[in-house]
Design an enzyme around this catalytic site. Structure first.
Site, PDB file in Angstrom:
ATOM      1  N   LYS A  71       0.778  -1.095  -0.053  1.00 47.98           N
ATOM      2  CA  LYS A  71      -0.040  -0.040   0.065  1.00 47.98           C
ATOM      3  C   LYS A  71       0.824   1.218  -0.180  1.00 47.98           C
ATOM      4  O   LYS A  71       0.554   2.318  -0.878  1.00 47.98           O
ATOM      5  CB  LYS A  71      -1.050   0.059   1.138  1.00 47.98           C
ATOM      6  CG  LYS A  71      -2.124  -0.955   1.170  1.00 47.98           C
ATOM      7  CD  LYS A  71      -3.216  -0.668   2.144  1.00 47.98           C
ATOM      8  CE  LYS A  71      -4.193  -1.705   2.089  1.00 47.98           C
ATOM      9  NZ  LYS A  71      -5.204  -1.739   3.221  1.00 47.98           N
ATOM     10  N   ASN A  92      -5.085   1.962  -1.477  1.00 49.00           N
ATOM     11  CA  ASN A  92      -5.539   0.745  -1.593  1.00 49.00           C
ATOM     12  C   ASN A  92      -6.119   0.534  -3.206  1.00 49.00           C
ATOM     13  O   ASN A  92      -6.742  -0.534  -3.445  1.00 49.00           O
ATOM     14  CB  ASN A  92      -6.356   0.175  -0.555  1.00 49.00           C
ATOM     15  CG  ASN A  92      -7.613   0.884  -0.699  1.00 49.00           C
ATOM     16  OD1 ASN A  92      -7.732   1.987  -1.202  1.00 49.00           O
ATOM     17  ND2 ASN A  92      -8.619   0.316  -0.341  1.00 49.00           N
ATOM     18  N   ASP A 108     -10.135   2.642   2.018  1.00 41.48           N
ATOM     19  CA  ASP A 108     -10.436   2.093   3.427  1.00 41.48           C
ATOM     20  C   ASP A 108     -11.048   2.793   4.260  1.00 41.48           C
ATOM     21  O   ASP A 108     -11.974   2.231   5.140  1.00 41.48           O
ATOM     22  CB  ASP A 108      -8.937   1.691   3.925  1.00 41.48           C
ATOM     23  CG  ASP A 108      -8.500   0.343   3.418  1.00 41.48           C
ATOM     24  OD1 ASP A 108      -9.218  -0.606   2.793  1.00 41.48           O
ATOM     25  OD2 ASP A 108      -7.016   0.190   3.404  1.00 41.48           O
ATOM     26  N   MET A 222     -11.255  -4.214  12.754  1.00 35.99           N
ATOM     27  CA  MET A 222     -10.947  -4.386  11.412  1.00 35.99           C
ATOM     28  C   MET A 222     -10.890  -5.922  10.871  1.00 35.99           C
ATOM     29  O   MET A 222     -10.905  -6.105   9.982  1.00 35.99           O
ATOM     30  CB  MET A 222      -9.641  -3.400  10.945  1.00 35.99           C
ATOM     31  CG  MET A 222     -10.049  -1.893  11.006  1.00 35.99           C
ATOM     32  SD  MET A 222      -8.634  -1.323  10.236  1.00 35.99           S
ATOM     33  CE  MET A 222      -9.044   0.538  10.620  1.00 35.99           C
ATOM     34  N   GLY A 245     -15.230  -6.179  10.903  1.00 33.43           N
ATOM     35  CA  GLY A 245     -14.467  -5.741   9.732  1.00 33.43           C
ATOM     36  C   GLY A 245     -14.901  -6.290   8.471  1.00 33.43           C
ATOM     37  O   GLY A 245     -14.361  -5.794   7.531  1.00 33.43           O
TER      38      GLY A 245
HETATM   39  N1  LIG Z   1     -11.752  -4.809   7.131  1.00 31.88           N
HETATM   40  C1  LIG Z   1     -11.038  -4.348   6.339  1.00 31.88           C
HETATM   41  O1  LIG Z   1     -11.550  -3.946   5.099  1.00 31.88           O
HETATM   42  C2  LIG Z   1      -9.265  -4.035   6.586  1.00 31.88           C
HETATM   43  C3  LIG Z   1      -8.926  -2.948   5.829  1.00 31.88           C
HETATM   44  C4  LIG Z   1      -7.414  -2.634   5.934  1.00 31.88           C
HETATM   45  C5  LIG Z   1      -6.570  -3.604   7.031  1.00 31.88           C
HETATM   46  N2  LIG Z   1      -7.456  -4.327   7.684  1.00 31.88           N
HETATM   47  C6  LIG Z   1      -6.653  -5.106   8.790  1.00 31.88           C
HETATM   48  O2  LIG Z   1      -6.267  -4.469  10.026  1.00 31.88           O
HETATM   49  C7  LIG Z   1      -5.121  -4.757  10.291  1.00 31.88           C
HETATM   50  C8  LIG Z   1      -3.838  -4.042  10.284  1.00 31.88           C
HETATM   51  O3  LIG Z   1      -3.514  -3.883   9.109  1.00 31.88           O
HETATM   52  P1  LIG Z   1      -2.364  -2.807   8.725  1.00 31.88           P
HETATM   53  O4  LIG Z   1      -2.479  -2.667   7.221  1.00 31.88           O
HETATM   54  O5  LIG Z   1      -2.346  -1.629   9.600  1.00 31.88           O
HETATM   55  O6  LIG Z   1      -1.124  -3.638   9.126  1.00 31.88           O
HETATM   56  P2  LIG Z   1       0.371  -3.274   9.671  1.00 31.88           P
HETATM   57  O7  LIG Z   1       0.771  -1.832   8.752  1.00 31.88           O
HETATM   58  O8  LIG Z   1       1.239  -4.435   9.518  1.00 31.88           O
HETATM   59  O9  LIG Z   1       0.167  -2.831  11.151  1.00 31.88           O
HETATM   60  C9  LIG Z   1       0.168  -3.800  12.036  1.00 31.88           C
HETATM   61  C10 LIG Z   1      -0.267  -2.867  13.420  1.00 31.88           C
HETATM   62  O10 LIG Z   1      -0.596  -4.045  14.367  1.00 31.88           O
HETATM   63  C11 LIG Z   1       0.292  -3.902  15.530  1.00 31.88           C
HETATM   64  N3  LIG Z   1       0.825  -5.248  16.025  1.00 31.88           N
HETATM   65  C12 LIG Z   1       1.114  -6.267  15.307  1.00 31.88           C
HETATM   66  N4  LIG Z   1       1.212  -7.296  15.968  1.00 31.88           N
HETATM   67  C13 LIG Z   1       1.146  -6.943  17.211  1.00 31.88           C
HETATM   68  C14 LIG Z   1       1.431  -7.483  18.728  1.00 31.88           C
HETATM   69  N5  LIG Z   1       1.512  -8.676  18.810  1.00 31.88           N
HETATM   70  N6  LIG Z   1       0.940  -6.788  19.781  1.00 31.88           N
HETATM   71  C15 LIG Z   1       0.522  -5.394  19.658  1.00 31.88           C
HETATM   72  N7  LIG Z   1       0.547  -4.822  18.296  1.00 31.88           N
HETATM   73  C16 LIG Z   1       0.708  -5.597  17.238  1.00 31.88           C
HETATM   74  C17 LIG Z   1       1.378  -3.198  15.027  1.00 31.88           C
HETATM   75  O11 LIG Z   1       2.114  -2.496  15.893  1.00 31.88           O
HETATM   76  P3  LIG Z   1       3.457  -2.413  15.947  1.00 31.88           P
HETATM   77  O12 LIG Z   1       3.701  -0.978  15.147  1.00 31.88           O
HETATM   78  O13 LIG Z   1       4.051  -2.205  17.276  1.00 31.88           O
HETATM   79  O14 LIG Z   1       4.226  -3.284  15.309  1.00 31.88           O
HETATM   80  C18 LIG Z   1       1.006  -2.148  14.199  1.00 31.88           C
HETATM   81  O15 LIG Z   1       0.273  -1.239  14.613  1.00 31.88           O
HETATM   82  C19 LIG Z   1      -5.020  -6.155   9.608  1.00 31.88           C
HETATM   83  O16 LIG Z   1      -5.470  -7.148  10.394  1.00 31.88           O
HETATM   84  C20 LIG Z   1      -5.561  -5.968   8.271  1.00 31.88           C
HETATM   85  O17 LIG Z   1      -5.988  -7.384   7.823  1.00 31.88           O
HETATM   86  C21 LIG Z   1      -8.851  -4.708   7.485  1.00 31.88           C
END
Ligand SMILES: NC(=O)c1ccc[n+]([C@@H]2O[C@H](COP(=O)([O-])OP(=O)(O)OC[C@H]3O[C@@H](n4cnc5c(N)ncnc54)[C@H](OP(=O)(O)O)[C@@H]3O)[C@@H](O)[C@H]2O)c1
Length: 281
Positions: A71, A92, A108, A222, A245
């Protein structure tokens, strides 16, 4: 489906991408609307995204939805970007124009706001503090849209505080504060959003002191696999209004379909179709 030399091609790109529900959604809409189009999934190597997308300049493919981990790169290579994509620092949706330009958008945040409107109709972004758990791409998209919708007080709570601080600095709005302590982030919240990947595939979501939220608070997760995450179940048990989500996923696809194929998605129960396919299981 009758593929011809005139069929419009669009798709989704990610790594991995084989789990994506976007082809199912878009092809169901295409078929129902009688549009001569097809929507497929592309999985270039992790280091091959730029070459792949650059090769599509000129419109051989009409456009692409973009998912993890491309992205941010999608925004970087675009010639033009919407305000929301710029604010989120992530796209996206890429549109390949006939003149060679690549346009980036981010739907999004719109998906998030629409999901809130559908499943928590009383929600008003301006009515009280909004707590966003997580500071990744999804959190950025959500915050950009919440600010546009009038949110005045957004608290970003993330495991890595530096990432939350960087997000707040990038947005340069006095309305966004980075916090490490979830008790401070949740106190008096009118809405709590899980934008971390915690809870994906089962297991607990981020630690959330539910009792500190204000009465009537909305919890939006989400994560949509499982559909009723442990985090949403906790929120429900504490009397919060819950938003899932899957609704966000469907709602972000609506403006994408419109931009890719030039028509509104037809009326159909997309949620039932996705659930019948095993999404959210
Ligand atoms: N429903 C929908 O349409 C939609 C759309 C977009 C995204 N999503 C979902 O949203 C989620 C995040 O997506 P993203 O693109 O933002 O991913 P990303 O950029 O990889 O960010 C992941 C986030 O999760 C945190 N995290 C991961 N593992 C963790 C742990 N063990 N303990 C605490 N925090 C943790 C990370 O914290 P750190 O910064 O500390 O690593 C970061 O804030 C995913 O599950 C994705 O599938 C859903």
């Amino acid at each position: 489906m009758n593929i011809t030399a005139r069929t419009v091609v669009a798709g989704v790109v990610g790594a991995p991408v084989r789990h994506s529900l976007s082809p199912l959604m878009h092809n169901a809409w295409l078929e129902k609307a009688g549009v001569d189009g097809v929507y497929v999934a592309f999985g270039p190597p992790q280091d091959g995204f730029r070459a792949f997308a650059e090769g599509l300049r000129g419109g051989a493919v009409r456009g692409l939805n973009v998912t993890i981990p491309f992205k941010e790169q999608a925004l970087e290579l675009a010639d033009d970007a919407s305000d929301l994509a710029r604010a989120a620092r992530a796209a996206n949706l890429l549109l390949f124009h006939d003149d060679g330009r690549i346009e980036a958008r981010n739907t999004d945040g719109e998906g998030l706001l629409q999901a809130l409107a559908v499943q928590a109709p009383g929600f008003d972004a301006a009515a009280g503090p909004v707590t966003v758990m997580g500071a990744g791409g999804a959190a950025r998209g959500a915050i950009a849209a919440l600010l546009q919708a009038g949110a005045q007080d957004i608290r970003v709570c993330n495991r890595s505080l530096d990432r939350a601080q960087a997000l707040a600095e990038d947005i340069r709005s006095g309305s966004v504060t980075a916090l490490a302590r979830s008790d401070l982030a949740v106190t008096g919240a009118a809405c709590i959003i899980n934008a971390t990947s915690l809870g994906l595939g089962g297991g607990p979501g981020p630690d959330t002191p539910w009792r500190l939220a204000r009465p009537g608070c909305v919890a939006m997760d989400m994560v949509y696999k499982p559909l009723r995450t442990a985090w949403l179940q906790e929120a429900d048990a504490h009397g919060l209004v819950t938003v899932d989500g899957l609704e966000m996923l469907i709602r972000q696809a609506v403006p994408s379909f419109r931009a890719l194929f030039g028509v509104e998605p037809p009326e159909m129960d997309m949620r039932a179709l996705l659930l019948a396919s095993g999404a959210g299981g």
